[in-house]
Design an enzyme around this catalytic site. Structure first.
Site, short mmCIF file in Angstrom:
data_model
loop_
_atom_site.label_atom_id
_atom_site.label_comp_id
_atom_site.label_asym_id
_atom_site.label_seq_id
_atom_site.Cartn_x
_atom_site.Cartn_y
_atom_site.Cartn_z
N LYS A 177 0.83 -1.21 0.00
CA LYS A 177 0.00 0.00 0.00
C LYS A 177 0.88 1.27 0.00
CE LYS A 177 -3.59 -2.51 -0.35
NZ LYS A 177 -4.45 -3.19 0.61
C1 LIG Z 1 -5.44 -4.37 0.90
C2 LIG Z 1 -6.90 -4.23 0.96
C3 LIG Z 1 -7.63 -4.56 2.11
C4 LIG Z 1 -7.04 -5.28 3.27
O1 LIG Z 1 -6.04 -4.59 3.91
P1 LIG Z 1 -5.19 -5.38 5.03
O2 LIG Z 1 -4.46 -4.30 5.74
O3 LIG Z 1 -4.30 -6.32 4.29
O4 LIG Z 1 -6.16 -6.09 5.90
C5 LIG Z 1 -8.97 -4.27 2.16
N1 LIG Z 1 -9.59 -3.72 1.11
C6 LIG Z 1 -8.95 -3.40 -0.03
C7 LIG Z 1 -9.71 -2.75 -1.13
C8 LIG Z 1 -7.58 -3.68 -0.15
O5 LIG Z 1 -6.95 -3.41 -1.30
#
Ligand SMILES: *Cc1c(COP(=O)(O)O)cnc(C)c1O
Length: 384
Positions: free
Chosen positions: A186
Protein backbone atom coordinates in the site's frame (compact mmCIF):
# COMPACT_ATOMS: atom_id res chain seq x y z
CA UNK A 1 15.07 -12.77 -21.45
CA UNK A 2 15.29 -9.57 -19.40
CA UNK A 3 18.28 -9.49 -17.05
CA UNK A 4 16.12 -8.58 -14.11
CA UNK A 5 12.43 -8.56 -13.44
CA UNK A 6 10.67 -5.38 -12.42
CA UNK A 7 8.25 -6.22 -9.64
CA UNK A 8 4.65 -5.04 -9.72
CA UNK A 9 4.99 -3.34 -6.31
CA UNK A 10 7.73 -2.83 -3.76
CA UNK A 11 7.61 -1.32 -0.27
CA UNK A 12 9.59 1.93 -0.01
CA UNK A 13 11.79 1.18 3.01
CA UNK A 14 15.01 3.07 3.69
CA UNK A 15 17.70 3.32 6.35
CA UNK A 16 15.47 5.53 8.51
CA UNK A 17 12.83 2.81 8.85
CA UNK A 18 15.51 0.23 9.59
CA UNK A 19 16.98 2.49 12.27
CA UNK A 20 13.55 3.16 13.75
CA UNK A 21 12.85 -0.57 14.04
CA UNK A 22 16.28 -1.12 15.67
CA UNK A 23 15.49 1.61 18.17
CA UNK A 24 12.11 0.05 18.92
CA UNK A 25 13.69 -3.37 19.42
CA UNK A 26 16.35 -1.93 21.73
CA UNK A 27 13.69 -0.08 23.72
CA UNK A 28 12.43 -3.38 25.09
CA UNK A 29 8.83 -2.51 24.17
CA UNK A 30 7.76 -4.82 21.34
CA UNK A 31 3.98 -4.92 21.65
CA UNK A 32 1.61 -1.92 21.54
CA UNK A 33 3.28 0.92 23.42
CA UNK A 34 4.50 4.50 23.05
CA UNK A 35 5.19 4.24 19.30
CA UNK A 36 1.66 3.02 18.59
CA UNK A 37 0.26 5.92 20.62
CA UNK A 38 2.40 8.43 18.75
CA UNK A 39 1.47 6.89 15.40
CA UNK A 40 -2.22 7.23 16.29
CA UNK A 41 -1.81 10.80 17.48
CA UNK A 42 -0.01 11.89 14.35
CA UNK A 43 -2.40 10.08 12.04
CA UNK A 44 -5.43 11.61 13.77
CA UNK A 45 -3.88 15.08 13.50
CA UNK A 46 -3.48 14.59 9.73
CA UNK A 47 -7.21 13.79 9.47
CA UNK A 48 -8.25 16.92 11.36
CA UNK A 49 -9.91 18.21 14.51
CA UNK A 50 -12.14 15.82 16.41
CA UNK A 51 -10.88 12.70 14.65
CA UNK A 52 -9.66 9.74 16.69
CA UNK A 53 -7.29 7.18 15.18
CA UNK A 54 -6.94 3.60 16.37
CA UNK A 55 -4.06 1.45 15.11
CA UNK A 56 -4.72 -2.18 14.24
CA UNK A 57 -2.76 -5.05 12.78
CA UNK A 58 -4.65 -4.82 9.47
CA UNK A 59 -7.34 -2.89 7.64
CA UNK A 60 -9.40 -6.08 7.65
CA UNK A 61 -9.34 -5.94 11.45
CA UNK A 62 -10.48 -2.31 11.37
CA UNK A 63 -13.41 -3.04 9.06
CA UNK A 64 -14.38 -6.01 11.24
CA UNK A 65 -14.29 -4.01 14.49
CA UNK A 66 -16.14 -1.04 12.98
CA UNK A 67 -19.08 -3.23 11.96
CA UNK A 68 -18.92 -5.09 15.28
CA UNK A 69 -19.12 -1.78 17.15
CA UNK A 70 -22.20 -0.87 15.09
CA UNK A 71 -23.85 -4.05 16.32
CA UNK A 72 -24.20 -5.50 12.83
CA UNK A 73 -25.12 -9.17 12.96
CA UNK A 74 -27.59 -11.85 11.88
CA UNK A 75 -30.48 -10.49 9.81
CA UNK A 76 -28.55 -7.39 8.73
CA UNK A 77 -27.42 -6.61 5.20
CA UNK A 78 -24.33 -4.61 4.23
CA UNK A 79 -23.77 -3.14 0.75
CA UNK A 80 -20.34 -4.12 -0.60
CA UNK A 81 -18.90 -3.44 -4.06
CA UNK A 82 -18.10 -6.56 -6.07
CA UNK A 83 -15.01 -4.65 -7.32
CA UNK A 84 -12.84 -5.08 -4.24
CA UNK A 85 -10.58 -7.40 -2.31
CA UNK A 86 -12.34 -10.17 -0.41
CA UNK A 87 -11.54 -8.57 2.97
CA UNK A 88 -14.29 -5.98 2.44
CA UNK A 89 -16.95 -8.71 2.29
CA UNK A 90 -15.57 -11.49 4.51
CA UNK A 91 -15.88 -9.44 7.69
CA UNK A 92 -19.63 -9.08 7.08
CA UNK A 93 -19.89 -12.88 7.00
CA UNK A 94 -17.84 -13.22 10.19
CA UNK A 95 -20.45 -11.13 12.00
CA UNK A 96 -23.28 -13.35 10.76
CA UNK A 97 -24.65 -10.61 8.49
CA UNK A 98 -25.21 -10.75 4.73
CA UNK A 99 -23.04 -8.92 2.18
CA UNK A 100 -25.12 -7.59 -0.72
CA UNK A 101 -22.96 -7.07 -3.78
CA UNK A 102 -23.09 -3.92 -5.88
CA UNK A 103 -21.90 -3.26 -9.46
CA UNK A 104 -19.30 -0.65 -10.42
CA UNK A 105 -19.28 2.83 -11.85
CA UNK A 106 -17.93 2.34 -15.40
CA UNK A 107 -15.59 5.35 -15.18
CA UNK A 108 -14.02 5.06 -11.72
CA UNK A 109 -14.80 1.39 -10.93
CA UNK A 110 -15.98 2.63 -7.52
CA UNK A 111 -19.31 1.48 -6.08
CA UNK A 112 -22.26 2.39 -8.33
CA UNK A 113 -24.63 4.14 -5.96
CA UNK A 114 -27.51 3.81 -8.44
CA UNK A 115 -27.14 0.04 -8.30
CA UNK A 116 -26.71 0.21 -4.51
CA UNK A 117 -30.01 2.09 -4.39
CA UNK A 118 -31.80 -0.80 -6.09
CA UNK A 119 -30.37 -3.23 -3.55
CA UNK A 120 -31.39 -1.44 -0.36
CA UNK A 121 -33.96 -3.36 1.69
CA UNK A 122 -35.38 -2.73 5.14
CA UNK A 123 -32.55 -4.92 6.52
CA UNK A 124 -29.74 -2.82 5.03
CA UNK A 125 -27.65 -1.31 7.80
CA UNK A 126 -24.42 -0.09 6.23
CA UNK A 127 -22.50 0.57 3.04
CA UNK A 128 -18.76 -0.14 2.62
CA UNK A 129 -17.44 1.99 -0.27
CA UNK A 130 -13.91 1.33 -1.56
CA UNK A 131 -11.92 4.24 -2.99
CA UNK A 132 -10.59 2.14 -5.82
CA UNK A 133 -6.94 2.72 -6.79
CA UNK A 134 -6.99 5.92 -4.75
CA UNK A 135 -9.79 7.73 -6.61
CA UNK A 136 -12.15 8.81 -3.83
CA UNK A 137 -15.93 8.44 -3.91
CA UNK A 138 -17.45 11.96 -3.63
CA UNK A 139 -18.45 12.37 0.04
CA UNK A 140 -21.54 14.49 -0.73
CA UNK A 141 -23.04 11.68 -2.83
CA UNK A 142 -22.16 9.04 -0.25
CA UNK A 143 -23.60 11.13 2.55
CA UNK A 144 -26.81 11.89 0.68
CA UNK A 145 -27.30 8.20 -0.14
CA UNK A 146 -26.60 7.11 3.45
CA UNK A 147 -28.89 9.70 5.02
CA UNK A 148 -31.76 8.89 2.67
CA UNK A 149 -31.61 5.20 3.60
CA UNK A 150 -30.50 5.58 7.24
CA UNK A 151 -27.27 3.70 6.60
CA UNK A 152 -23.93 3.77 8.38
CA UNK A 153 -20.93 4.44 6.12
CA UNK A 154 -17.72 2.54 6.80
CA UNK A 155 -15.14 3.49 4.19
CA UNK A 156 -12.62 0.93 3.00
CA UNK A 157 -9.78 3.39 2.45
CA UNK A 158 -7.12 0.71 1.91
CA UNK A 159 -6.08 2.49 -1.32
CA UNK A 160 -6.78 6.03 -0.20
CA UNK A 161 -3.87 7.52 1.69
CA UNK A 162 -3.68 10.29 0.80
CA UNK A 163 -6.83 10.83 -1.26
CA UNK A 164 -9.49 13.53 -1.26
CA UNK A 165 -12.69 14.35 -3.06
CA UNK A 166 -14.61 17.64 -3.21
CA UNK A 167 -11.72 19.10 -1.20
CA UNK A 168 -12.32 16.70 1.70
CA UNK A 169 -9.49 14.31 2.55
CA UNK A 170 -10.60 10.69 2.98
CA UNK A 171 -10.76 10.20 6.75
CA UNK A 172 -11.64 13.82 7.48
CA UNK A 173 -15.30 13.60 6.52
CA UNK A 174 -18.38 12.48 8.40
CA UNK A 175 -18.59 8.77 7.68
CA UNK A 176 -19.08 6.50 10.67
CA UNK A 177 -15.55 5.17 10.29
CA UNK A 178 -12.76 5.09 7.71
CA UNK A 179 -10.16 2.33 7.58
CA UNK A 180 -6.70 2.59 6.00
CA UNK A 181 -4.31 -0.27 5.21
CA UNK A 182 -0.56 -0.36 5.75
CA UNK A 183 -0.07 -3.72 4.04
CA UNK A 184 3.31 -4.11 2.31
CA UNK A 185 2.10 -2.96 -1.13
CA UNK A 186 0.00 0.00 0.00
CA UNK A 187 1.02 3.67 -0.32
CA UNK A 188 2.52 3.73 3.17
CA UNK A 189 3.33 0.52 5.00
CA UNK A 190 4.11 -1.01 8.37
CA UNK A 191 4.49 -4.50 6.85
CA UNK A 192 1.06 -5.43 8.11
CA UNK A 193 -1.13 -2.83 9.75
CA UNK A 194 -4.17 -0.60 9.56
CA UNK A 195 -5.78 2.49 11.05
CA UNK A 196 -9.40 3.17 11.86
CA UNK A 197 -10.40 6.82 12.10
CA UNK A 198 -13.71 8.12 13.38
CA UNK A 199 -15.40 11.14 14.94
CA UNK A 200 -17.69 8.85 16.96
CA UNK A 201 -16.29 8.67 20.51
CA UNK A 202 -18.49 5.71 21.43
CA UNK A 203 -17.32 3.71 18.45
CA UNK A 204 -13.70 4.66 19.17
CA UNK A 205 -13.98 3.44 22.76
CA UNK A 206 -15.55 0.16 21.69
CA UNK A 207 -12.81 -0.49 19.08
CA UNK A 208 -10.03 0.37 21.55
CA UNK A 209 -11.48 -2.32 23.79
CA UNK A 210 -12.30 -5.03 21.20
CA UNK A 211 -8.92 -4.77 19.45
CA UNK A 212 -7.26 -6.16 22.59
CA UNK A 213 -9.33 -9.01 24.00
CA UNK A 214 -12.11 -6.77 25.30
CA UNK A 215 -9.92 -5.37 28.06
CA UNK A 216 -11.85 -2.36 29.31
CA UNK A 217 -9.29 0.33 30.07
CA UNK A 218 -11.98 2.79 31.11
CA UNK A 219 -13.19 0.45 33.84
CA UNK A 220 -9.54 -0.29 34.63
CA UNK A 221 -8.56 3.39 34.82
CA UNK A 222 -11.53 4.17 37.03
CA UNK A 223 -10.08 1.88 39.66
CA UNK A 224 -6.42 2.27 38.87
CA UNK A 225 -5.64 4.52 41.81
CA UNK A 226 -6.45 1.89 44.39
CA UNK A 227 -6.12 -1.33 42.35
CA UNK A 228 -2.85 -3.22 41.91
CA UNK A 229 -1.19 -3.18 38.45
CA UNK A 230 -2.21 -6.78 37.69
CA UNK A 231 -5.92 -5.95 37.89
CA UNK A 232 -7.90 -5.62 34.67
CA UNK A 233 -11.46 -6.10 33.48
CA UNK A 234 -12.85 -7.95 30.46
CA UNK A 235 -15.98 -6.24 29.19
CA UNK A 236 -16.48 -8.04 25.85
CA UNK A 237 -15.36 -11.12 23.89
CA UNK A 238 -12.66 -9.19 22.04
CA UNK A 239 -10.10 -9.92 19.36
CA UNK A 240 -6.31 -9.82 19.03
CA UNK A 241 -6.01 -7.02 16.52
CA UNK A 242 -3.49 -4.60 18.07
CA UNK A 243 -0.47 -3.19 16.20
CA UNK A 244 3.09 -3.75 17.45
CA UNK A 245 5.46 -0.92 18.37
CA UNK A 246 8.00 -2.25 15.87
CA UNK A 247 5.40 -1.84 13.12
CA UNK A 248 4.39 1.60 14.39
CA UNK A 249 8.07 2.61 14.31
CA UNK A 250 8.05 1.95 10.55
CA UNK A 251 4.74 3.79 10.24
CA UNK A 252 6.05 6.93 11.94
CA UNK A 253 8.90 7.22 9.44
CA UNK A 254 6.55 6.48 6.54
CA UNK A 255 4.28 9.32 7.73
CA UNK A 256 7.29 11.67 7.65
CA UNK A 257 7.98 10.59 4.08
CA UNK A 258 4.37 10.27 2.91
CA UNK A 259 4.18 13.56 1.06
CA UNK A 260 7.37 12.89 -0.89
CA UNK A 261 6.28 9.37 -1.70
CA UNK A 262 2.93 10.65 -2.91
CA UNK A 263 4.56 13.27 -5.13
CA UNK A 264 6.66 10.53 -6.70
CA UNK A 265 3.54 8.44 -7.40
CA UNK A 266 1.86 11.48 -8.99
CA UNK A 267 4.93 12.08 -11.13
CA UNK A 268 5.00 8.49 -12.37
CA UNK A 269 1.26 8.50 -13.07
CA UNK A 270 1.76 11.72 -15.05
CA UNK A 271 4.52 10.14 -17.13
CA UNK A 272 2.38 7.07 -17.86
CA UNK A 273 -0.53 9.27 -18.87
CA UNK A 274 1.56 11.12 -21.46
CA UNK A 275 3.43 8.07 -22.67
CA UNK A 276 0.34 5.88 -23.09
CA UNK A 277 -1.85 8.52 -24.74
CA UNK A 278 -1.51 7.06 -28.24
CA UNK A 279 -1.89 3.40 -27.29
CA UNK A 280 -5.11 1.36 -27.62
CA UNK A 281 -5.82 1.82 -23.91
CA UNK A 282 -8.31 3.67 -21.74
CA UNK A 283 -6.37 5.57 -19.08
CA UNK A 284 -7.65 6.42 -15.60
CA UNK A 285 -9.95 9.42 -15.80
CA UNK A 286 -8.41 12.73 -14.69
CA UNK A 287 -9.82 13.51 -11.25
CA UNK A 288 -11.39 16.96 -10.73
CA UNK A 289 -9.06 19.67 -9.35
CA UNK A 290 -10.68 19.43 -5.89
CA UNK A 291 -9.53 15.80 -5.68
CA UNK A 292 -6.32 14.14 -4.57
CA UNK A 293 -5.60 10.74 -6.13
CA UNK A 294 -3.27 8.58 -4.06
CA UNK A 295 -2.15 6.63 -7.16
CA UNK A 296 -2.02 3.41 -5.19
CA UNK A 297 -2.71 1.73 -8.54
CA UNK A 298 -2.44 2.77 -12.17
CA UNK A 299 -5.13 0.76 -13.92
CA UNK A 300 -5.39 0.82 -17.71
CA UNK A 301 -8.06 -0.88 -19.79
CA UNK A 302 -7.25 -2.47 -23.11
CA UNK A 303 -9.57 -1.51 -25.93
CA UNK A 304 -11.99 -4.25 -26.85
CA UNK A 305 -10.75 -4.32 -30.43
CA UNK A 306 -7.04 -4.31 -29.47
CA UNK A 307 -4.94 -7.00 -31.12
CA UNK A 308 -3.56 -8.11 -27.78
CA UNK A 309 -6.01 -9.37 -25.18
CA UNK A 310 -5.59 -8.68 -21.47
CA UNK A 311 -4.19 -12.08 -20.49
CA UNK A 312 -1.80 -12.09 -23.43
CA UNK A 313 -0.71 -8.52 -22.60
CA UNK A 314 0.22 -9.51 -19.03
CA UNK A 315 2.00 -12.64 -20.25
CA UNK A 316 3.99 -10.67 -22.83
CA UNK A 317 4.92 -7.96 -20.31
CA UNK A 318 6.05 -10.67 -17.92
CA UNK A 319 8.11 -12.39 -20.65
CA UNK A 320 9.91 -9.05 -21.07
CA UNK A 321 10.49 -8.79 -17.32
CA UNK A 322 7.73 -6.38 -16.27
CA UNK A 323 5.22 -7.74 -13.75
CA UNK A 324 1.65 -6.48 -14.02
CA UNK A 325 -1.41 -7.44 -12.03
CA UNK A 326 -5.21 -7.28 -12.07
CA UNK A 327 -7.34 -5.34 -9.61
CA UNK A 328 -9.71 -6.80 -9.02
CA UNK A 329 -11.06 -10.20 -9.91
CA UNK A 330 -14.58 -9.13 -8.89
CA UNK A 331 -15.88 -11.00 -5.86
CA UNK A 332 -18.79 -12.46 -7.85
CA UNK A 333 -16.24 -14.35 -9.98
CA UNK A 334 -14.78 -16.24 -7.00
CA UNK A 335 -16.25 -19.65 -6.21
CA UNK A 336 -17.09 -18.96 -2.57
CA UNK A 337 -19.03 -15.73 -3.14
CA UNK A 338 -20.61 -17.01 -6.34
CA UNK A 339 -21.91 -20.25 -4.87
CA UNK A 340 -22.77 -19.05 -1.38
CA UNK A 341 -24.73 -16.01 -2.58
CA UNK A 342 -25.99 -17.27 -5.93
CA UNK A 343 -24.15 -14.60 -7.93
CA UNK A 344 -23.98 -14.54 -11.72
CA UNK A 345 -21.97 -12.36 -14.12
CA UNK A 346 -25.16 -10.83 -15.57
CA UNK A 347 -25.99 -9.33 -12.17
CA UNK A 348 -22.88 -7.13 -12.47
CA UNK A 349 -22.70 -6.10 -16.13
CA UNK A 350 -20.09 -3.35 -15.66
CA UNK A 351 -17.71 -5.25 -13.39
CA UNK A 352 -18.03 -8.44 -15.45
CA UNK A 353 -17.11 -6.77 -18.72
CA UNK A 354 -14.46 -4.38 -17.35
CA UNK A 355 -12.70 -7.28 -15.64
CA UNK A 356 -11.72 -8.67 -19.06
CA UNK A 357 -9.70 -5.57 -19.96
CA UNK A 358 -8.14 -4.16 -16.78
CA UNK A 359 -4.41 -4.29 -16.08
CA UNK A 360 -2.53 -2.70 -13.18
CA UNK A 361 0.83 -1.34 -14.35
CA UNK A 362 3.77 -1.23 -11.87
CA UNK A 363 3.67 1.99 -9.82
CA UNK A 364 5.50 2.49 -6.55
CA UNK A 365 7.40 5.38 -5.05
CA UNK A 366 10.75 3.57 -5.14
CA UNK A 367 10.72 3.25 -8.95
CA UNK A 368 13.67 4.92 -10.66
CA UNK A 369 13.23 6.96 -13.85
CA UNK A 370 14.85 4.04 -15.67
CA UNK A 371 12.24 1.66 -14.21
CA UNK A 372 9.49 3.97 -15.47
CA UNK A 373 11.14 4.19 -18.92
CA UNK A 374 11.33 0.44 -19.03
CA UNK A 375 7.62 0.01 -18.24
CA UNK A 376 6.74 2.56 -20.92
CA UNK A 377 8.99 1.02 -23.57
CA UNK A 378 7.83 -2.50 -22.79
CA UNK A 379 4.18 -1.48 -22.95
CA UNK A 380 4.74 0.17 -26.34
CA UNK A 381 6.65 -2.89 -27.52
CA UNK A 382 3.85 -5.28 -26.54
CA UNK A 383 1.01 -3.17 -27.90
CA UNK A 384 2.64 -2.09 -31.15
C1 LIG B 1 -5.44 -4.37 0.90
C2 LIG B 1 -6.90 -4.23 0.96
C3 LIG B 1 -7.63 -4.56 2.11
C4 LIG B 1 -7.04 -5.28 3.27
O1 LIG B 1 -6.04 -4.59 3.91
P1 LIG B 1 -5.19 -5.38 5.03
O2 LIG B 1 -4.46 -4.30 5.74
O3 LIG B 1 -4.30 -6.32 4.29
O4 LIG B 1 -6.16 -6.09 5.90
C5 LIG B 1 -8.97 -4.27 2.16
N1 LIG B 1 -9.59 -3.72 1.11
C6 LIG B 1 -8.95 -3.40 -0.03
C7 LIG B 1 -9.71 -2.75 -1.13
C8 LIG B 1 -7.58 -3.68 -0.15
O5 LIG B 1 -6.95 -3.41 -1.30
Amino acid sequence: MADHTLPFALPDIGEEEIQAVSDALRSGWLSSGPRVEEFERRFAALCGDGVQAIALNSATAGLHLALEALGIGPGDEVLVPTWTFTATAEIVVHLGARPVFVDSDPVTLNIDLADAERKVTRNTRAVLPVHFAGRAVPPSRLHEFAVRHHLQVVEDAAHAFPSASEGVPVGAGHSTATVFSFYATKTITTGEGGMLVTRDAGLANRVRMTRLHGIDRNAFDRYRSDRPAWRYNIAAAGYKYNLTDTAAAIGLVQLDRAEKMHLRREQIAGRYRTAFADLPLDLPQEAPPTDVHSWHLFVVRLWDGAEVGRNEFIAEMSRRGVCCSVHFIPLHMHSYWREEYGLRDEMFPVASSEFDRVVSIPLYSGMTDEDVDRVIETTHDVLR
